[in-house]
Design a protein around this motif. Structure first.
Motif, PDB file in Angstrom:
ATOM      1  N   SER A  70       0.828  -1.211   0.000  1.00 54.49           N
ATOM      2  CA  SER A  70       0.000   0.000   0.000  1.00 54.49           C
ATOM      3  C   SER A  70       0.859   1.257   0.000  1.00 54.49           C
ATOM      4  O   SER A  70       0.580   2.223  -0.715  1.00 54.49           O
ATOM      5  CB  SER A  70      -0.932  -0.015   1.214  1.00 54.49           C
ATOM      6  OG  SER A  70      -1.773  -1.142   1.191  1.00 54.49           O
ATOM      7  N   VAL A  71       1.911   1.251   0.817  1.00 52.75           N
ATOM      8  CA  VAL A  71       2.822   2.405   0.846  1.00 52.75           C
ATOM      9  C   VAL A  71       3.535   2.547  -0.495  1.00 52.75           C
ATOM     10  O   VAL A  71       3.728   3.670  -0.989  1.00 52.75           O
ATOM     11  CB  VAL A  71       3.819   2.266   2.013  1.00 52.75           C
ATOM     12  CG1 VAL A  71       4.887   3.350   1.944  1.00 52.75           C
ATOM     13  CG2 VAL A  71       3.083   2.333   3.349  1.00 52.75           C
ATOM     14  N   ASP A  72       3.921   1.439  -1.100  1.00 48.76           N
ATOM     15  CA  ASP A  72       4.555   1.498  -2.422  1.00 48.76           C
ATOM     16  C   ASP A  72       3.621   2.123  -3.446  1.00 48.76           C
ATOM     17  O   ASP A  72       4.069   2.861  -4.341  1.00 48.76           O
ATOM     18  CB  ASP A  72       4.951   0.092  -2.883  1.00 48.76           C
ATOM     19  CG  ASP A  72       6.184  -0.443  -2.167  1.00 48.76           C
ATOM     20  OD1 ASP A  72       6.883   0.366  -1.516  1.00 48.76           O
ATOM     21  OD2 ASP A  72       6.438  -1.650  -2.256  1.00 48.76           O
ATOM     22  N   MET A  73       2.323   1.863  -3.342  1.00 48.56           N
ATOM     23  CA  MET A  73       1.366   2.490  -4.252  1.00 48.56           C
ATOM     24  C   MET A  73       1.349   4.004  -4.064  1.00 48.56           C
ATOM     25  O   MET A  73       1.302   4.762  -5.029  1.00 48.56           O
ATOM     26  CB  MET A  73      -0.026   1.905  -4.038  1.00 48.56           C
ATOM     27  CG  MET A  73      -0.181   0.493  -4.578  1.00 48.56           C
ATOM     28  SD  MET A  73      -1.825  -0.200  -4.264  1.00 48.56           S
ATOM     29  CE  MET A  73      -2.841   0.935  -5.225  1.00 48.56           C
ATOM     30  N   ILE A  74       1.391   4.432  -2.806  1.00 49.52           N
ATOM     31  CA  ILE A  74       1.409   5.875  -2.529  1.00 49.52           C
ATOM     32  C   ILE A  74       2.652   6.518  -3.139  1.00 49.52           C
ATOM     33  O   ILE A  74       2.581   7.597  -3.732  1.00 49.52           O
ATOM     34  CB  ILE A  74       1.362   6.113  -1.008  1.00 49.52           C
ATOM     35  CG1 ILE A  74       0.022   5.645  -0.435  1.00 49.52           C
ATOM     36  CG2 ILE A  74       1.598   7.598  -0.675  1.00 49.52           C
ATOM     37  CD1 ILE A  74       0.001   5.555   1.075  1.00 49.52           C
ATOM     38  N   LEU A  75       3.778   5.842  -3.014  1.00 49.19           N
ATOM     39  CA  LEU A  75       5.046   6.420  -3.467  1.00 49.19           C
ATOM     40  C   LEU A  75       5.233   6.332  -4.977  1.00 49.19           C
ATOM     41  O   LEU A  75       5.983   7.130  -5.551  1.00 49.19           O
ATOM     42  CB  LEU A  75       6.209   5.727  -2.757  1.00 49.19           C
ATOM     43  CG  LEU A  75       6.225   5.827  -1.230  1.00 49.19           C
ATOM     44  CD1 LEU A  75       7.439   5.109  -0.662  1.00 49.19           C
ATOM     45  CD2 LEU A  75       6.191   7.276  -0.763  1.00 49.19           C
ATOM     46  N   ASN A  76       4.562   5.375  -5.629  1.00 53.74           N
ATOM     47  CA  ASN A  76       4.886   5.104  -7.033  1.00 53.74           C
ATOM     48  C   ASN A  76       3.715   5.165  -7.998  1.00 53.74           C
ATOM     49  O   ASN A  76       3.933   5.026  -9.206  1.00 53.74           O
ATOM     50  CB  ASN A  76       5.533   3.711  -7.142  1.00 53.74           C
ATOM     51  CG  ASN A  76       6.811   3.597  -6.339  1.00 53.74           C
ATOM     52  OD1 ASN A  76       7.692   4.451  -6.431  1.00 53.74           O
ATOM     53  ND2 ASN A  76       6.904   2.555  -5.534  1.00 53.74           N
ATOM     54  N   SER A  77       2.492   5.354  -7.529  1.00 48.58           N
ATOM     55  CA  SER A  77       1.352   5.232  -8.439  1.00 48.58           C
ATOM     56  C   SER A  77       1.357   6.280  -9.550  1.00 48.58           C
ATOM     57  O   SER A  77       0.765   6.062 -10.607  1.00 48.58           O
ATOM     58  CB  SER A  77       0.032   5.288  -7.665  1.00 48.58           C
ATOM     59  OG  SER A  77      -0.211   6.579  -7.157  1.00 48.58           O
ATOM     60  N   HIS A  78       2.019   7.421  -9.345  1.00 46.41           N
ATOM     61  CA  HIS A  78       2.065   8.436 -10.402  1.00 46.41           C
ATOM     62  C   HIS A  78       2.917   7.978 -11.593  1.00 46.41           C
ATOM     63  O   HIS A  78       2.931   8.636 -12.634  1.00 46.41           O
ATOM     64  CB  HIS A  78       2.605   9.771  -9.861  1.00 46.41           C
ATOM     65  CG  HIS A  78       3.943   9.658  -9.208  1.00 46.41           C
ATOM     66  ND1 HIS A  78       4.105   9.254  -7.907  1.00 46.41           N
ATOM     67  CD2 HIS A  78       5.196   9.897  -9.668  1.00 46.41           C
ATOM     68  CE1 HIS A  78       5.387   9.258  -7.588  1.00 46.41           C
ATOM     69  NE2 HIS A  78       6.076   9.641  -8.645  1.00 46.41           N
ATOM     70  N   ASN A  79       3.618   6.839 -11.432  1.00 41.61           N
ATOM     71  CA  ASN A  79       4.416   6.293 -12.533  1.00 41.61           C
ATOM     72  C   ASN A  79       3.716   5.151 -13.266  1.00 41.61           C
ATOM     73  O   ASN A  79       4.256   4.635 -14.241  1.00 41.61           O
ATOM     74  CB  ASN A  79       5.763   5.779 -11.997  1.00 41.61           C
ATOM     75  CG  ASN A  79       6.630   6.887 -11.432  1.00 41.61           C
ATOM     76  OD1 ASN A  79       6.710   7.970 -12.006  1.00 41.61           O
ATOM     77  ND2 ASN A  79       7.270   6.626 -10.301  1.00 41.61           N
ATOM     78  N   TYR A  80       2.529   4.756 -12.788  1.00 41.36           N
ATOM     79  CA  TYR A  80       1.849   3.617 -13.400  1.00 41.36           C
ATOM     80  C   TYR A  80       1.275   3.995 -14.759  1.00 41.36           C
ATOM     81  O   TYR A  80       0.726   5.087 -14.937  1.00 41.36           O
ATOM     82  CB  TYR A  80       0.728   3.102 -12.490  1.00 41.36           C
ATOM     83  CG  TYR A  80       1.213   2.492 -11.192  1.00 41.36           C
ATOM     84  CD1 TYR A  80       2.540   2.108 -11.012  1.00 41.36           C
ATOM     85  CD2 TYR A  80       0.345   2.305 -10.127  1.00 41.36           C
ATOM     86  CE1 TYR A  80       2.968   1.562  -9.824  1.00 41.36           C
ATOM     87  CE2 TYR A  80       0.770   1.755  -8.921  1.00 41.36           C
ATOM     88  CZ  TYR A  80       2.088   1.390  -8.782  1.00 41.36           C
ATOM     89  OH  TYR A  80       2.519   0.853  -7.605  1.00 41.36           O
ATOM     90  N   ASN A  81       1.375   3.045 -15.682  1.00 44.29           N
ATOM     91  CA  ASN A  81       0.869   3.242 -17.041  1.00 44.29           C
ATOM     92  C   ASN A  81      -0.243   2.250 -17.343  1.00 44.29           C
ATOM     93  O   ASN A  81      -0.476   1.293 -16.606  1.00 44.29           O
ATOM     94  CB  ASN A  81       2.004   3.075 -18.066  1.00 44.29           C
ATOM     95  CG  ASN A  81       3.072   4.131 -17.924  1.00 44.29           C
ATOM     96  OD1 ASN A  81       2.768   5.314 -17.837  1.00 44.29           O
ATOM     97  ND2 ASN A  81       4.336   3.705 -17.890  1.00 44.29           N
ATOM     98  N   GLU A  82      -0.920   2.475 -18.457  1.00 41.41           N
ATOM     99  CA  GLU A  82      -1.973   1.566 -18.899  1.00 41.41           C
ATOM    100  C   GLU A  82      -1.406   0.160 -19.036  1.00 41.41           C
ATOM    101  O   GLU A  82      -0.340  -0.056 -19.607  1.00 41.41           O
ATOM    102  CB  GLU A  82      -2.528   2.033 -20.250  1.00 41.41           C
ATOM    103  CG  GLU A  82      -3.814   1.332 -20.670  1.00 41.41           C
ATOM    104  CD  GLU A  82      -4.975   1.635 -19.747  1.00 41.41           C
ATOM    105  OE1 GLU A  82      -5.858   0.766 -19.614  1.00 41.41           O
ATOM    106  OE2 GLU A  82      -4.998   2.738 -19.169  1.00 41.41           O
TER     107      GLU A  82
END
Length: 384
Positions: A70-82
């Protein structure tokens, strides 16, 4: 500081479980003797350490794993692509469309905050952030992608984040608004993002803010005590111009180059201490799965004492070490158990829930006898 974490539908966690780091109101003599195991933030009394016990395959590791994911999502979700999927799996035997939920209450700069999000493996569904600037709950933002319409229908904002719709318009359903707002230089979002990035540590060899030379200089006697507890024969060391030199009991005048002549175990121990002392000195929160990995039992006890002697550092750890189950070491609210339910999901509960268990009882014996439903029964082996 963390007050509470709740998880739903992550790995072996199906129904909501709550990891509560708020100290219970325990008035016994034994609890009073362990006053250093807690600390105050305003009127809130929190625990410095929490130990999580459970049988193999009960899911205790999945609790740490879910928090980290969950913390990794907070830190990295702005880099996720389709096409990207989030780094966790929902409970395998649950309802197909059930959402996963992460919820955390925490304190940043003396102010309590609440943050949560729900998602499936592909998209964010809801997200909220509240805080208590004057002791009363106030909205920062909320988001619900299930609402029909455009962005202004799905989001609601207070006046905390400037030009929030500019951020929302750049936030896809792959991305947490908090992550995007931090990336787009919004002050409150950056403050919260930094807290997750800098204050939560998930590894012995995580990021530190302590320079090695300063750490070794300021903590020399303490490091030597740790080395002694680890049965090392190092009796002295120096650190100069980036080079660490050690000296051993057999010949205290003979220098050893740390990088080329010391064992891998000794190198790991130094790295562990660098991380742990950074956490303790800067009052961070550490999550460790199987705390005894790479550490002797006495070092685990030493590590726990470091947290109990800190101002407000916190440690959440899983372990199989039953020798730590001692009511002269931990309060009842510091001991948690994980048990596998009949449907294969993980349940989390505290020793404090057992009102009939008194501090004078033998906790280790009771645990090994299965009193708390968190150890495997081995009756099938009795006749071998």
């Amino acid at each position: 500081m963390v007050l509470e974490i709740a998880l739903t539908n992550f790995f072996s966690v199906n129904e909501k479980i709550i990891l509560d780091l708020q100290a219970a109101n325990i008035q016994t003599k034994e609890a009073r003797l362990l006053a250093d195991n807690t600390f105050f933030v305003g009127n809130e009394r929190l625990l410095k350490t929490v130990a999580i016990y459970g049988a193999n395959a009960s899911g205790k590791s999945n609790i740490i794993k879910a928090i980290k994911a969950s913390v990794d999502m907070i830190l990295n979700s702005h880099n996720y692509n389709e096409g990207d999927t989030f780094g966790f799996k929902p409970y395998k035997f649950g309802e197909k469309d059930a959402l996963s939920e992460f919820y955390i209450r925490f304190i940043v700069k003396g102010i309590e905050h609440e943050y949560s999000f729900t998602c499936n493996r592909d998209e964010i569904v809801t997200e909220t952030l509240y805080y208590y600037p004057k002791g009363r709950k106030a909205l920062i933002f909320t988001r619900d992608e299930r609402i029909e319409g455009d962005k202004k229908d799905k989001y609601e904002f207070a006046s905390v984040i400037r030009r929030p719709m500019d951020v929302a318009s750049n936030t896809s359903r792959k991305t947490l608004f908090l992550s995007r707002a931090s990336q787009m230089d919004r002050d409150k979002a950056k403050e919260i993002y930094r807290w997750f990035n800098e204050q939560l540590v998930f590894s012995y060899r995580g990021k530190t803010t302590v320079a090695t030379d300063r750490f070794l200089g300021d903590n020399k006697e303490e490091v030597l005590r740790v080395l002694k507890a680890a049965d090392s024969d190092i009796v002295e060391f120096t650190f100069k111009d980036g080079e660490l030199t050690t000296f051993h009991r057999r010949n205290p005048s003979l220098p050893f180059d740390f990088n080329t002549e010391e064992s891998e175990g000794t190198k790991i121990l130094f790295k562990i201490m660098l991380t742990v002392m950074d956490v303790v000195r800067n009052n961070k929160v550490m999550f460790l799965d199987e705390v005894e990995t790479s550490l002797h039992t006495r070092l685990v006890e030493y590590l726990i004492n470091l947290f109990h002697n800190s101002r407000s550092a916190q440690l959440v750890f899983t372990t199989h070490n039953t020798h730590l189950l001692d009511m002269t070491r931990f309060r009842k609210d510091q001991i948690f158990f994980v048990n596998k339910r009949e449907d294969g999901s993980s349940d989390l509960y505290s020793l404090f829930d057992y009102k009939d268990f008194r501090e004078k009882m033998d906790l280790e014996k009771a645990y090994l006898q299965g009193r708390f439903d968190a150890v495997p029964y081995i009756n099938e082996f009795e006749n071998i």
